[in-house]
Scaffold this motif. Structure first.
Motif, PDB file in Angstrom:
ATOM      1  N   TYR A   6      42.752  61.604  38.450  1.00 42.39           N
ATOM      2  CA  TYR A   6      43.859  60.869  37.868  1.00 42.39           C
ATOM      3  C   TYR A   6      45.169  61.221  38.577  1.00 42.39           C
ATOM      4  O   TYR A   6      45.288  62.261  39.206  1.00 42.39           O
ATOM      5  CB  TYR A   6      44.015  61.204  36.378  1.00 42.39           C
ATOM      6  CG  TYR A   6      42.767  60.945  35.594  1.00 42.39           C
ATOM      7  CD1 TYR A   6      42.406  59.655  35.237  1.00 42.39           C
ATOM      8  CD2 TYR A   6      41.924  61.980  35.229  1.00 42.39           C
ATOM      9  CE1 TYR A   6      41.249  59.401  34.524  1.00 42.39           C
ATOM     10  CE2 TYR A   6      40.768  61.740  34.520  1.00 42.39           C
ATOM     11  CZ  TYR A   6      40.444  60.449  34.170  1.00 42.39           C
ATOM     12  OH  TYR A   6      39.304  60.205  33.473  1.00 42.39           O
ATOM     13  N   PRO A  19      38.505  61.987  23.241  1.00 42.01           N
ATOM     14  CA  PRO A  19      38.200  60.564  23.481  1.00 42.01           C
ATOM     15  C   PRO A  19      36.826  60.354  24.124  1.00 42.01           C
ATOM     16  O   PRO A  19      36.443  61.080  25.039  1.00 42.01           O
ATOM     17  CB  PRO A  19      39.328  60.118  24.411  1.00 42.01           C
ATOM     18  CG  PRO A  19      40.464  61.031  24.090  1.00 42.01           C
ATOM     19  CD  PRO A  19      39.820  62.356  23.750  1.00 42.01           C
ATOM     20  N   LYS A  20      36.110  59.362  23.618  1.00 43.00           N
ATOM     21  CA  LYS A  20      34.713  59.108  24.022  1.00 43.00           C
ATOM     22  C   LYS A  20      34.550  58.711  25.488  1.00 43.00           C
ATOM     23  O   LYS A  20      33.473  58.846  26.040  1.00 43.00           O
ATOM     24  CB  LYS A  20      34.102  58.019  23.132  1.00 43.00           C
ATOM     25  CG  LYS A  20      34.066  58.388  21.673  1.00 43.00           C
ATOM     26  CD  LYS A  20      33.192  59.598  21.440  1.00 43.00           C
ATOM     27  CE  LYS A  20      33.206  59.979  19.973  1.00 43.00           C
ATOM     28  NZ  LYS A  20      33.015  61.381  19.749  1.00 43.00           N
ATOM     29  N   TYR A  21      35.607  58.214  26.128  1.00 42.96           N
ATOM     30  CA  TYR A  21      35.479  57.794  27.525  1.00 42.96           C
ATOM     31  C   TYR A  21      35.449  58.972  28.501  1.00 42.96           C
ATOM     32  O   TYR A  21      35.186  58.791  29.677  1.00 42.96           O
ATOM     33  CB  TYR A  21      36.595  56.817  27.909  1.00 42.96           C
ATOM     34  CG  TYR A  21      37.996  57.370  27.746  1.00 42.96           C
ATOM     35  CD1 TYR A  21      38.581  58.146  28.743  1.00 42.96           C
ATOM     36  CD2 TYR A  21      38.725  57.117  26.596  1.00 42.96           C
ATOM     37  CE1 TYR A  21      39.857  58.662  28.582  1.00 42.96           C
ATOM     38  CE2 TYR A  21      40.000  57.622  26.441  1.00 42.96           C
ATOM     39  CZ  TYR A  21      40.560  58.391  27.432  1.00 42.96           C
ATOM     40  OH  TYR A  21      41.818  58.902  27.279  1.00 42.96           O
ATOM     41  N   ILE A  22      35.675  60.173  28.033  1.00 46.18           N
ATOM     42  CA  ILE A  22      35.644  61.350  28.909  1.00 46.18           C
ATOM     43  C   ILE A  22      34.205  61.837  29.014  1.00 46.18           C
ATOM     44  O   ILE A  22      33.591  62.218  28.020  1.00 46.18           O
ATOM     45  CB  ILE A  22      36.572  62.458  28.377  1.00 46.18           C
ATOM     46  CG1 ILE A  22      38.015  61.970  28.394  1.00 46.18           C
ATOM     47  CG2 ILE A  22      36.411  63.739  29.197  1.00 46.18           C
ATOM     48  CD1 ILE A  22      39.015  62.933  27.806  1.00 46.18           C
ATOM     49  N   THR A  23      33.674  61.821  30.225  1.00 43.77           N
ATOM     50  CA  THR A  23      32.295  62.261  30.452  1.00 43.77           C
ATOM     51  C   THR A  23      32.240  63.781  30.564  1.00 43.77           C
ATOM     52  O   THR A  23      33.274  64.447  30.645  1.00 43.77           O
ATOM     53  CB  THR A  23      31.745  61.651  31.753  1.00 43.77           C
ATOM     54  OG1 THR A  23      32.494  62.193  32.858  1.00 43.77           O
ATOM     55  CG2 THR A  23      31.828  60.134  31.749  1.00 43.77           C
ATOM     56  N   GLU A  70      33.966  64.870  33.793  1.00 41.44           N
ATOM     57  CA  GLU A  70      35.424  64.829  33.669  1.00 41.44           C
ATOM     58  C   GLU A  70      35.924  65.963  32.781  1.00 41.44           C
ATOM     59  O   GLU A  70      36.929  66.599  33.087  1.00 41.44           O
ATOM     60  CB  GLU A  70      35.875  63.484  33.097  1.00 41.44           C
ATOM     61  CG  GLU A  70      35.704  62.335  34.059  1.00 41.44           C
ATOM     62  CD  GLU A  70      35.986  60.997  33.403  1.00 41.44           C
ATOM     63  OE1 GLU A  70      36.544  60.139  34.112  1.00 41.44           O
ATOM     64  OE2 GLU A  70      35.653  60.805  32.219  1.00 41.44           O
TER      65      GLU A  70
END
Length: 127
Positions: free
Chosen positions: A10, A80-84, A87
């Motif tokens: 990022y 947050p669910k979008y963080i694997t 990541e």
């Protein structure tokens, strides 16, 4: 078994914001486990004591401390669910172990990550 350490892909501003979100979520998670176990909020405990209590005391089923390394078997629910997992490892300064799908981070590195905002604010106040 492949172990990967990554850097967050990022921009700097986004990375700082994401780190703060993760840091706050981890602290809330740690404090919640302590509240459930002891029945009180851990005002008088340092972050080191809190982390050792939760990870070393096996208060949480997906988080452990083995040989001064913290093990995360999953990304905490309040992040947050979008963080694997990859990541998450890069955000907290840990390593992701592919095939076994877990993250480990040395205790001292994790504590440094958790204190990063505190040190920045403390330095700004002194100026």
């Amino acid at each position: 078994m492949v172990i990967t350490s990554m850097t967050v892909p990022y921009r700097t501003d986004e990375k700082v914001i994401l780190e703060r979100i993760v840091r706050r979520a981890l602290l809330e998670m740690i404090d919640a486990y302590i509240q459930v176990a002891t029945g009180k909020f851990p005002y008088d405990l340092t972050i080191e004591e809190r982390v050792r209590m939760v990870f070393g005391g096996f208060l949480a089923s997906d988080y452990y401390m083995i040989d001064d390394k913290l093990i995360f078997l999953s990304v905490p629910d309040n992040i947050p669910k979008y963080i694997t997992m990859k990541e998450f490892a890069s955000i907290i300064g840990g390593s992701y172990v592919e095939g076994y799908n877990y993250v480990y981070v040395p205790f001292n590195s994790f504590i440094a990550f958790m204190k990063r905002d505190y040190e920045t604010i403390k330095g700004a106040i002194r100026k």
